[in-house]
Enzyme design. Structure first.
Site, PDB file in Angstrom:
ATOM      1  N   GLU A 147       0.802  -1.222   0.000  1.00 49.85           N
ATOM      2  CA  GLU A 147       0.000   0.000   0.000  1.00 49.85           C
ATOM      3  C   GLU A 147       0.834   1.271   0.000  1.00 49.85           C
ATOM      4  OE1 GLU A 147      -3.616  -0.091   2.499  1.00 49.85           O
ATOM      5  OE2 GLU A 147      -2.978  -2.099   3.118  1.00 49.85           O
TER       6      GLU A 147
ATOM      7  N   HIS B 232      -9.708   3.904  19.040  1.00 51.52           N
ATOM      8  CA  HIS B 232     -10.667   2.947  19.586  1.00 51.52           C
ATOM      9  C   HIS B 232     -10.125   2.296  20.854  1.00 51.52           C
ATOM     10  CE1 HIS B 232     -12.678   2.327  15.424  1.00 51.52           C
ATOM     11  NE2 HIS B 232     -13.400   3.145  16.167  1.00 51.52           N
ATOM     12  N   TYR B 233     -11.035   2.068  21.781  1.00 55.39           N
ATOM     13  CA  TYR B 233     -10.719   1.223  22.916  1.00 55.39           C
ATOM     14  C   TYR B 233     -11.984   0.460  23.290  1.00 55.39           C
ATOM     15  CZ  TYR B 233      -8.197  -0.585  26.853  1.00 55.39           C
ATOM     16  OH  TYR B 233      -7.548  -1.436  27.702  1.00 55.39           O
TER      17      TYR B 233
ATOM     18  N   TYR C  66      -3.796  -4.571  18.219  1.00 51.72           N
ATOM     19  CA  TYR C  66      -3.002  -3.912  19.255  1.00 51.72           C
ATOM     20  C   TYR C  66      -1.704  -3.326  18.705  1.00 51.72           C
ATOM     21  CZ  TYR C  66      -6.452  -5.990  22.279  1.00 51.72           C
ATOM     22  OH  TYR C  66      -7.645  -6.345  22.880  1.00 51.72           O
ATOM     23  N   HIS C  67      -1.870  -2.290  17.900  1.00 50.08           N
ATOM     24  CA  HIS C  67      -0.776  -1.417  17.450  1.00 50.08           C
ATOM     25  C   HIS C  67      -1.400  -0.039  17.340  1.00 50.08           C
ATOM     26  CE1 HIS C  67       2.995  -0.346  15.354  1.00 50.08           C
ATOM     27  NE2 HIS C  67       2.202   0.536  14.745  1.00 50.08           N
ATOM     28  N   LEU C  68      -0.837   0.945  18.018  1.00 47.57           N
ATOM     29  CA  LEU C  68      -1.490   2.249  18.114  1.00 47.57           C
ATOM     30  C   LEU C  68      -1.772   2.827  16.735  1.00 47.57           C
ATOM     31  CD1 LEU C  68      -2.503   4.472  20.033  1.00 47.57           C
ATOM     32  CD2 LEU C  68      -0.276   5.579  19.750  1.00 47.57           C
ATOM     33  N   HIS C  69      -3.021   3.200  16.521  1.00 41.74           N
ATOM     34  CA  HIS C  69      -3.427   3.827  15.264  1.00 41.74           C
ATOM     35  C   HIS C  69      -4.522   4.834  15.556  1.00 41.74           C
ATOM     36  CE1 HIS C  69      -5.889   0.224  15.910  1.00 41.74           C
ATOM     37  NE2 HIS C  69      -6.850   0.815  15.238  1.00 41.74           N
TER      38      HIS C  69
ATOM     39  N   PRO D 158      -9.288  -1.502  20.778  1.00 44.72           N
ATOM     40  CA  PRO D 158      -9.052  -1.489  19.340  1.00 44.72           C
ATOM     41  C   PRO D 158      -9.206  -2.888  18.749  1.00 44.72           C
ATOM     42  CG  PRO D 158      -6.969  -1.501  20.501  1.00 44.72           C
ATOM     43  CD  PRO D 158      -8.040  -1.417  21.562  1.00 44.72           C
TER      44      PRO D 158
END
Length: 327
Positions: free
Chosen positions: A162, A249-250, A255-258, A252
């Site tokens: 991408e 989101h929580y 589990y990788h910060l986005h 998410p």
């Protein structure tokens, strides 16, 4: 058919279109103004729900035409497609319209976790204290990460997938503690600006969720927010900065910060509702007001959110906790 019904049904074909008034529900409902027999008329078009007939649903994949792949990454694929009969122009070579009426996401091969996520299920509202996070949820997160379900995200971050879709990124690897990138979310059709949905991914892999954010991260979060807004309004100049909102989101999905960046006109479904979405600005404001040094963070607060009953987090953590509390 009664005479009254017949008269009513004859009205719609006589509608003469003048102009588009509005599109909402991410383009699924359209309001048109025009005239019928020289008298003003308002026509509201809305996509009907898909029939639940097994015969119909089984035939859909084989009757699609003009399928256009928008992207593919690991097990995830997404498309625009035309449904229904194929009508062509007089030269019999080009479709009479480039209108794609279906946005399709494909997960293949999928896992039981995917099936549970998209199944109809009951929903629970849970309270996650700092102690529950530390003793139960954090180990759950670690087990999910170790199961290797983040390959698609790492492909994007490393530039192997991408890359052509990336709207903005800091030079990869130059500063992995600060690096991030921005690209269209796979759920957006990339055309309907009122439904704009972008995704910001951070390079560093030690931030799994908003729980890992600390007071020391505030300058970085502010910088990243500004860059995301600059990039989005630069690529889509008809959108202004105050027409965008940023949230995480929580819990998410992975589990990788986005960070999600969406148009404010995008109608708030379940993914933007209370108990799922937390505004980025609210997180920064809470961190700023927390007592303590730069290491104090979101792992110390109580968070309340919704969980599907088919989710592993409900089945493995919160349902057993509920039973133990009740006994």
């Amino acid at each position: 058919m009664t005479e009254s019904n017949a008269k009513a049904e004859a009205l719609v074909p006589r509608f003469k279109f003048e102009r588009l008034l509005n599109q909402d529900q991410a383009g699924r409902r359209t309001s048109l103004v025009g005239a019928i027999d020289d008298q003003p008329a308002l026509l509201i078009l809305e996509r009907a729900p898909f029939p639940s007939s097994p015969d119909y649903l089984g035939s859909v994949p084989t009757t699609l035409r003009s399928i256009t792949n928008l992207g593919a990454n690991d097990i995830y694929h997404w498309y625009l497609a035309h449904s229904g009969a194929d009508t062509t122009t007089q030269d019999h070579h080009h479709p009479s319209s480039d209108f794609a009426d279906l946005k399709i996401n494909l997960i293949w091969p999928c896992t039981e976790k995917h099936i549970k996520k998209y199944s109809k299920q009951g929903v629970r509202f849970v309270t996650e204290t700092a102690a529950i996070y530390r003793e139960h949820v954090r180990p759950f997160m670690q087990a999910q990460r170790e199961a290797g379900r983040l390959n698609w995200a790492f492909n994007i971050i490393e530039g192997t997938k991408e890359a052509e879709d990336v709207i903005y990124r800091t030079p990869y690897g130059q500063d992995p503690e600060e690096g991030f990138l921005l690209l269209p979310d796979l759920n957006w059709d990339r055309k309907t600006l009122d439904a704009l949905h972008l995704l910001g991914l951070v390079e560093r892999r030690d931030l799994w969720s908003l729980r890992d954010l600390r007071k020391k991260h505030i300058p970085w979060l502010r910088h990243m927010r500004a860059k995301f807004l600059d990039a989005a309004t630069g690529v889509y100049p008809s959108i202004e900065r105050d027409q965008l909102k940023l949230y995480v989101h929580y819990q998410p999905t992975y589990y990788h910060l986005h960070i999600h960046i969406v148009h404010v006109a995008l109608e708030a479904g379940a993914t933007q509702a209370t108990g799922k979405a937390v505004g980025l600005e609210s997180i920064m404001a809470q961190l700023e007001t927390m007592q303590g040094d730069d290491e104090v963070g979101m792992d110390a607060v109580t968070l309340c959110y919704t969980l599907g009953e088919a989710s592993d987090l409900w089945a493995d953590v919160f349902e057993p906790l509920k039973r133990s509390t009740a006994s």
